[in-house]
Design a protein around this motif. Sequence first.
Motif, PDB file in Angstrom:
ATOM      1  N   ASN A  17      43.362  31.480  -2.756  1.00 13.46           N
ATOM      2  CA  ASN A  17      43.280  32.183  -3.727  1.00 13.46           C
ATOM      3  C   ASN A  17      41.800  33.051  -3.881  1.00 13.46           C
ATOM      4  O   ASN A  17      41.023  32.444  -3.625  1.00 13.46           O
ATOM      5  CB  ASN A  17      43.117  31.079  -5.217  1.00 13.46           C
ATOM      6  CG  ASN A  17      44.533  30.531  -5.399  1.00 13.46           C
ATOM      7  OD1 ASN A  17      45.554  31.187  -4.756  1.00 13.46           O
ATOM      8  ND2 ASN A  17      44.661  29.675  -6.169  1.00 13.46           N
ATOM      9  N   VAL A  18      42.144  34.207  -4.352  1.00 11.02           N
ATOM     10  CA  VAL A  18      40.904  35.011  -4.071  1.00 11.02           C
ATOM     11  C   VAL A  18      40.421  35.584  -5.624  1.00 11.02           C
ATOM     12  O   VAL A  18      41.237  36.433  -6.183  1.00 11.02           O
ATOM     13  CB  VAL A  18      41.090  36.200  -3.244  1.00 11.02           C
ATOM     14  CG1 VAL A  18      39.785  37.052  -3.181  1.00 11.02           C
ATOM     15  CG2 VAL A  18      41.693  35.885  -1.772  1.00 11.02           C
ATOM     16  N   PRO A  19      39.476  35.120  -6.164  1.00 14.76           N
ATOM     17  CA  PRO A  19      38.989  35.592  -7.542  1.00 14.76           C
ATOM     18  C   PRO A  19      38.714  36.868  -7.642  1.00 14.76           C
ATOM     19  O   PRO A  19      38.274  37.466  -6.760  1.00 14.76           O
ATOM     20  CB  PRO A  19      37.888  34.420  -7.704  1.00 14.76           C
ATOM     21  CG  PRO A  19      37.910  33.394  -6.930  1.00 14.76           C
ATOM     22  CD  PRO A  19      38.553  34.071  -5.554  1.00 14.76           C
ATOM     23  N   LEU A  20      39.224  37.689  -8.708  1.00 14.71           N
ATOM     24  CA  LEU A  20      39.010  38.870  -8.794  1.00 14.71           C
ATOM     25  C   LEU A  20      37.584  39.143  -9.724  1.00 14.71           C
ATOM     26  O   LEU A  20      37.779  38.747 -11.026  1.00 14.71           O
ATOM     27  CB  LEU A  20      40.067  39.786  -9.569  1.00 14.71           C
ATOM     28  CG  LEU A  20      41.275  39.841  -8.534  1.00 14.71           C
ATOM     29  CD1 LEU A  20      42.433  40.510  -9.246  1.00 14.71           C
ATOM     30  CD2 LEU A  20      41.021  40.899  -7.330  1.00 14.71           C
ATOM     31  N   PRO A  21      36.560  39.691  -9.130  1.00 10.72           N
ATOM     32  CA  PRO A  21      35.393  39.942 -10.103  1.00 10.72           C
ATOM     33  C   PRO A  21      35.616  40.978 -11.249  1.00 10.72           C
ATOM     34  O   PRO A  21      36.432  41.756 -11.033  1.00 10.72           O
ATOM     35  CB  PRO A  21      34.328  40.415  -9.079  1.00 10.72           C
ATOM     36  CG  PRO A  21      35.138  40.990  -7.922  1.00 10.72           C
ATOM     37  CD  PRO A  21      36.571  40.465  -7.870  1.00 10.72           C
ATOM     38  N   ALA A  22      34.702  40.568 -12.399  1.00  9.86           N
ATOM     39  CA  ALA A  22      35.058  41.321 -13.358  1.00  9.86           C
ATOM     40  C   ALA A  22      34.442  42.949 -13.500  1.00  9.86           C
ATOM     41  O   ALA A  22      35.027  43.952 -14.050  1.00  9.86           O
ATOM     42  CB  ALA A  22      34.694  40.715 -14.936  1.00  9.86           C
ATOM     43  N   ARG A  23      33.339  42.992 -12.802  1.00  6.48           N
ATOM     44  CA  ARG A  23      32.536  44.230 -12.711  1.00  6.48           C
ATOM     45  C   ARG A  23      32.718  44.953 -11.485  1.00  6.48           C
ATOM     46  O   ARG A  23      32.823  46.110 -11.444  1.00  6.48           O
ATOM     47  CB  ARG A  23      31.087  43.750 -13.305  1.00  6.48           C
ATOM     48  CG  ARG A  23      30.832  43.274 -14.346  1.00  6.48           C
ATOM     49  CD  ARG A  23      29.508  42.956 -14.765  1.00  6.48           C
ATOM     50  NE  ARG A  23      29.367  42.475 -16.136  1.00  6.48           N
ATOM     51  CZ  ARG A  23      29.682  41.449 -16.635  1.00  6.48           C
ATOM     52  NH1 ARG A  23      29.987  40.575 -15.819  1.00  6.48           N
ATOM     53  NH2 ARG A  23      29.147  41.106 -17.999  1.00  6.48           N
TER      54      ARG A  23
END
Length: 253
Positions: A17-23
């Motif tokens: 699972n690869v978290p997507l950064p918000a910025r």
Amino acid sequence: MSKSFLKIIAGSRQGLNVPLPAREPLVIGRKQGELLLDDPLISGRHCQVQARGGEWVLTDLGSTNGTMVDGRLVREVTLRPGSEVQVGGTRLVLFVGAVEEPASVEEKAAPVGDTSANQADLAWLLDEELVELAGSGERTRTPADVIGQELRLPPGLNALVEVVAGQDTGKVFRFTRGNVNVGRRNGEVPLSDGEVSRRHSVIEVFGRDMIFLRDLGSTNGTYHNGRRVVSARLRSGDTVGIGKTVLKLQVTR
């Protein structure tokens, strides 16, 4: 934006699972980026995913072999929950954060006295559960009252889920009853995935157009077409994501 991530469902890093950064954008590549994939078909800086206007946008960075989204070669595209991205031999699916998708008023099962089309779908259930007809002096029961009990599969309806990603890929589970429990080595759909709870979720079939998915308080959540849900209405062709596993529903009549 809601908590979102890319799940690798095929390739050398399957299950990650690869978290997507918000910025900042998430760059995918073979030599540069936040997600590095050891695949000669992937360019050094292949593509990126970034938040834009409350949505996730994928942009190809001039890669040699291109980027595919849902089977189409793209330069730039807005991803929807459940979109499948392919770079080289790696396939990734977008999953987004928790929301509740309750059935709308018209999607809810009709009571016995209702003359809508849903009544025909419910006739088998009402008979099976010995529900009294409206006006008999007993409170009319709806499917919500019998969700915890065993439901009979509506006559003439054939349904199954196929594992399309994860440890049990290729396995097919045919429905023999109307409420199908999904869990880790448990229930009508027993999965080997260690990230699946023992009692993870349930699929409840009241009719061809009345199929519902509910999370049973699982640790890692239940996803409908890539979006995390507490409950949702399912249609044939929809996907259910639990742990590292993705199931696809097929319904025929």
